[in-house]
Structures are given as C-alpha cells and as structure tokens.
Design an enzyme around this catalytic site. Structure first.
Site, PDB file in Angstrom:
ATOM      1  N   LYS A  82       0.862  -1.191   0.000  1.00 30.04           N
ATOM      2  CA  LYS A  82       0.000   0.000   0.000  1.00 30.04           C
ATOM      3  C   LYS A  82       0.896   1.238   0.000  1.00 30.04           C
ATOM      4  O   LYS A  82       1.968   1.237   0.635  1.00 30.04           O
ATOM      5  CB  LYS A  82      -0.847  -0.047   1.275  1.00 30.04           C
ATOM      6  CG  LYS A  82      -1.933   0.997   1.412  1.00 30.04           C
ATOM      7  CD  LYS A  82      -2.687   0.729   2.727  1.00 30.04           C
ATOM      8  CE  LYS A  82      -3.861   1.679   2.924  1.00 30.04           C
ATOM      9  NZ  LYS A  82      -4.555   1.397   4.209  1.00 30.04           N
TER      10      LYS A  82
ATOM     11  N   SER B  21      -9.601  -1.541   7.528  1.00 29.94           N
ATOM     12  CA  SER B  21      -9.037  -1.328   6.190  1.00 29.94           C
ATOM     13  C   SER B  21      -8.273  -2.492   5.584  1.00 29.94           C
ATOM     14  O   SER B  21      -7.839  -2.396   4.443  1.00 29.94           O
ATOM     15  CB  SER B  21      -8.113  -0.105   6.205  1.00 29.94           C
ATOM     16  OG  SER B  21      -8.873   1.046   6.515  1.00 29.94           O
TER      17      SER B  21
ATOM     18  N   SER C 287      -9.396   1.096   3.613  1.00 35.15           N
ATOM     19  CA  SER C 287      -8.647   1.950   2.729  1.00 35.15           C
ATOM     20  C   SER C 287      -7.595   1.213   1.892  1.00 35.15           C
ATOM     21  O   SER C 287      -6.966   1.827   1.029  1.00 35.15           O
ATOM     22  CB  SER C 287      -7.982   3.067   3.521  1.00 35.15           C
ATOM     23  OG  SER C 287      -7.088   2.535   4.466  1.00 35.15           O
TER      24      SER C 287
END
Lengths: 472, 62
Positions: free
Chosen positions: A82, A181, A157
C-alpha cells in the site's frame, strides 16, 4: 509455463519452483507485471509500478539463488505494498496530492524486512487518502475498482492491495488497518486478509491514520500464504512505540488445522441487519467449523453496541492531530471529504477525547471477560457485499454514529482494541460478489486465529475462486 | 447561522480554514452530532476508570 499459469500458483509452490530454479524470479516478476499491464486500466489499483526496478531486483535474486543462497519463502516473490509505506527512492504519496511528488530517502520497517527476505516489490497500491476511508474512492489518484465487478468498490482503505491480490497481481500485498481497512477490502475482493495483534508488525515509516488504532496487515489468497508473508515482517522494532517483544515469529511452521474443541463465539444480536445471502453463507461457514470440531456458542456483549462510535471518535480526533500541520497550511489539497472529516476532528476537545477513551476501556474490559468464555468471535466481515461505486460513501450501510446492535460494531471493535483478525471468503452472492467471514481472537492469539482459518480453508474451496476479469 | 453560532467556539479550532457554505453546513451538523455522541459515551462510561499511560518505559512481551 505461461504467465497466467504462474500468476495462479500459490506462494508455497512458486517459492519452491524459484528455489529449485525450475522457474526464475524474473519470470515470476514478468508474469505479474504482464498481468498488471493487462488489468490495471480497469482496476486503477496502483499509484506507482516499479517495472525496471523489480526486474533488476529479480535478476539479482536469480543470481543469488544460483550461488546457493536462499533467504526463505519470499525470496524472489513478487509482492505489492500500500502506498502508505515509505520506500527509499520511490514515490510515496499516501494517495494524496500533498505528497504526490515525495520520494523518501529511507525505507519503512516493512520494506526493510521485505528486502531482507528477498521479496520483490513490484508496485505501490492505491488507497483512500492517508487511510481515511472504507471505499478506496477517496484517493487523489482516482478510485479503485473491484476485480469481481469493476462497477463496485474494492473497499478501503487498502483497496488497491486487495484488488491486486484478487486479480492475481503479486502473491501478497501489505496494507494497513485503523478501522477495518484490511478486513473489509479482503471481504469485498474475495481474498484472505489478516490484521495481527497491535504491535506485532512495526509501523515505523508508514503514515499514521490514528496512532492508537493503526496496524500493518496483509492480503493473500490463502491463510497458508498469509502465514508465510507474516513471518518475515513480524517482530520487535524499537522505532515503533507500539511494537511488542515476541519470540521469533514462526506462524507458518505452527499452522495446525486441528481445532477440535476450539470455542467460536457468535454475537447473534448484531447480525439481525445483515443481508440474507451473507447470513446464509455465514451460517453455512459455522456448520463447517462445527464439522471440524469447533464448539459454536451464542452469547452477547452489549458493550460492543458502542464500539463503532468509540472507534470513529478516536480516529477522528487522532487523525486531526496527525494532520494538523497540513490542514493549517493546505487543507484545500486534501480530498474534500477527507478535509471535512479532519475539520470535524479538529473540533473535538481533549476532555471529549478522554471521555471517549474511557468508553473504549469499558468495551475492552467487556471483551476481556468475553474471551474467557470463547477463543474466537466470528461474524460476517461486512453486512453486505461490495456496493456499487454509484452508491457513494454510504453504500456499505455502515453506522458509526449510533449505539445499536448494528454489524458495524463487529467490524470496528477488533482494530479499536488491537485484537488479531482474519477475513476469509465463505461464499459468492447472487450478484456474483464474494462474501467474507471474520475470525477475531484474543490479544496475541494470532496463531489461534490463523489455525481456525486454516481449518476452514482445509475443508472448503471458496478461497481458491477468483474473478473472471482478465482470465483467458 | 444560528447553528454556526452554537458551535462557533469549535469552529475556532479550524485554524482559519475557509470551507464553502455547503461544506461548512455539513461540518457543523457533524460537530453537533458528535456532541450527542460524546454525551452518550459519557453516560456509558460512568464508573469506568480513566485511562492513563505509563510515563516510564516498560517491557511489553507477547
């Protein structure tokens, strides 16, 4: 072996093939990059792709392996991370315009450990800005699309990470979780996502969403792969104040599908608003767990009704604190919804924040008592499958503003309290979308959670299914 | 305007950021609702000890 076949291999097999020199890391990396190029136009899962760097690294790995030096299961394996993790010499944006040109000089702890393990980072995945969101639509770089249906969200997320793994781009992806997330996008994208106990994986060098709730987690296509991806990155790091001392992690070696007698608690009152197809899949999953010897227990922890509100208020205040300087200097450069959220957080006073923490402590004590009666708390990960992009931010149906027997509380309490949690696929809905179940263990019972997930995946095959997108 | 007056003391924390009228309205609404939430959490947490972090470093073992 053709590139698509390589992308379909599991981590154990790919790792063995590379170690045995029957497949090269260069071939594995090229296969992943070829697949990425074919699908990325539909997914928007990546912010930065490291074509040349990854190929160069892979070549070095192959030479190292040829000299007889194998660093372990991740050596030569293509992975993604990420874009919350600082990566030396590589654009690291947090999904934000504010850092759209920032190139750090040092690696985060996660990247250090992945490099030490010989993993090849092929790209930085897209996300909600600085982790603020549950959809991965709040990115300066555009929304992430779900590989199972590109009209739907991937969840957030860490949506880019989940989408990448689901689309078979890279064997593993590493993300972060503050509210849900890792678990939510894993569920929406039909893959396995694991968030360990708070402090197990160092957060040094990653952006903070809310420091008392931020975790590093990972995505893979099976819990066996999760364990292989967890071992090299877990472990004490003095640079992260939340880091915990632990024995050398050996989660993969200690995987054991024999879970006879394991107690699985179900907080049934929180499931009344869950979609009927999700509930059916969850009930079927409980039968599977009962079939492998688990004891299913219905019970209630009424304090959990306040979990979503408490988690939300904690995140709101902490993220305002973290982003205060940028908010003051350039609030207009945040994604508008994120800027509004930070503004609301700025208005929370210190005494209100402390009141919220008192509530958090009460919920924590209630769960401590609950884990004396059960080993795992299980539930559907989300109340419904991934919503359409057109439904906007309210599409998930989450409620973080009312104390009630709403499933949102089950989604939020694990990260708020630092408990280990795994989301794994348990079915496909009538719309063809994945359904997930989460298994939440007590503090530091990460192995128990992984073992329970393994027991489920040893007798089912939902985790082997993938989206049609891009398949020949 | 009335709603904004009620939370003017909180809007002062926004350090001069100037939002559009629509955004400001949504922020004000959420701030007011947060007051309700804090009230409920205050009620819920009656009798629970206040959290205090240890100032001294201590070993944390898994």
């Amino acid at each position: 072996m053709v590139p698509n076949d390589i992308c379909e291999l599991n981590l154990t097999d790919l790792s063995w093939l590379i170690a045995a020199r029957e497949l090269s890391s260069v071939e594995a990396v090229n296969a992943a990059l070829t697949r990425l190029e074919r699908l990325e136009g539909k997914l928007n899962a990546f912010i930065t792709v490291l074509y040349e760097e990854a190929r160069a690294e892979a070549k070095k790995v192959d030479e190292e392996i040829a000299r007889g030096n194998n660093r372990g299961p991740l050596h030569g394996i293509p992975v993604t991370i990420k874009d919350m993790f600082e990566t030396a010499g590589v654009l690291t944006t947090g999904g934000s315009k504010i850092l759209q040109d920032w190139v750090p000089e040092t690696d985060s702890a996660l990247v250090e450990r992945l490099r030490r393990a010989g993993a090849i980072i092929i790209g930085k995945t897209n996300l909600d800005e600085f982790g603020h969101g549950g959809t991965s639509t709040l990115s300066h770089f555009g929304p992430v699309h779900n590989p199972w249906d590109i009209q739907r969200i991937a969840g957030g997320s860490s949506g880019g990470s989940a989408a990448a793994v689901a689309a078979r781009i890279g064997m593993l992806s590493y993300g972060t979780e503050t509210g849900s997330s890792v678990r939510r996008p894993a569920s929406y994208c039909g893959i396995t996502g694991f968030k360990p106990t708070f402090g197990i994986i160092s957060r040094h060098g990653s952006f903070r969403g809310a420091w008392s709730q931020d975790h590093v987690g990972l995505f893979a296509r099976s819990v066996k792969d999760i364990a292989l991806g967890l071992d090299p990155v877990a472990g004490f790091d003095a640079r992260d104040p939340a880091s915990v001392h632990q024995e050398t992690p050996e989660y993969a070696a200690r995987l054991n599908a024999n879970v006879k007698g394991l107690k699985i608690g179900v907080l049934g009152k929180f499931l009344e608003g869950v979609d009927s197809t999700v509930k059916q899949a969850f009930d079927a999953a409980l039968k599977v767990l009962a079939g492998v010897g688990c004891e299913i227990i219905d019970f209630d922890v009424p304090e959990v009704r306040y979990a979503a509100m408490t988690s939300m208020m904690t995140s709101s205040a902490e993220s305002a604190g973290i982003n205060r300087r940028w908010f003051r200097e350039r609030y207009q450069d945040f994604v508008p919804h994120v800027a509004r959220g930070i503004a609301v957080g700025m208005a929370i006073t210190a005494s209100e924040y402390l009141t919220v923490q008192r509530a958090r402590h009460r919920i924590r004590e209630a769960l401590r008592a609950a884990y004396e009666k059960t080993d795992i708390i299980a539930s559907p990960t989300t109340a419904r499958v991934a919503p359409l992009l057109s439904e906007g931010l309210k599409g998930s149906g989450d409620d973080t503003r009312h104390a009630s027997y709403n499933q949102s509380n089950l989604l939020r309490f694990p990260s708020m309290l630092g408990l280990p949690g795994c989301s794994l696929p348990i079915g496909i809905s009538q719309e063809g979308m994945p359904i997930g179940m989460q298994l939440i263990g007590s503090w530091f019972a990460d192995q128990t959670v992984l073992n329970a997930a393994l027991a489920y995946q040893s007798t089912t095959d939902w985790h082997t299914r993938g989206p049609v997108l891009g398949n020949p | 305007m009335k709603d904004m007056d009620k939370v003017a003391h909180r809007l002062a924390f926004l350090e001069g950021a100037s939002f559009s009228p629509e955004d400001l309205e949504s922020i004000v609404k959420e701030i007011e609702d947060n007051e309700r939430i804090v009230g409920e959490l205050e009620e819920f947490s009656q009798g629970t000890p206040w959290i205090s972090l240890q100032a001294q470093p201590h070993e944390k073992k898994a």
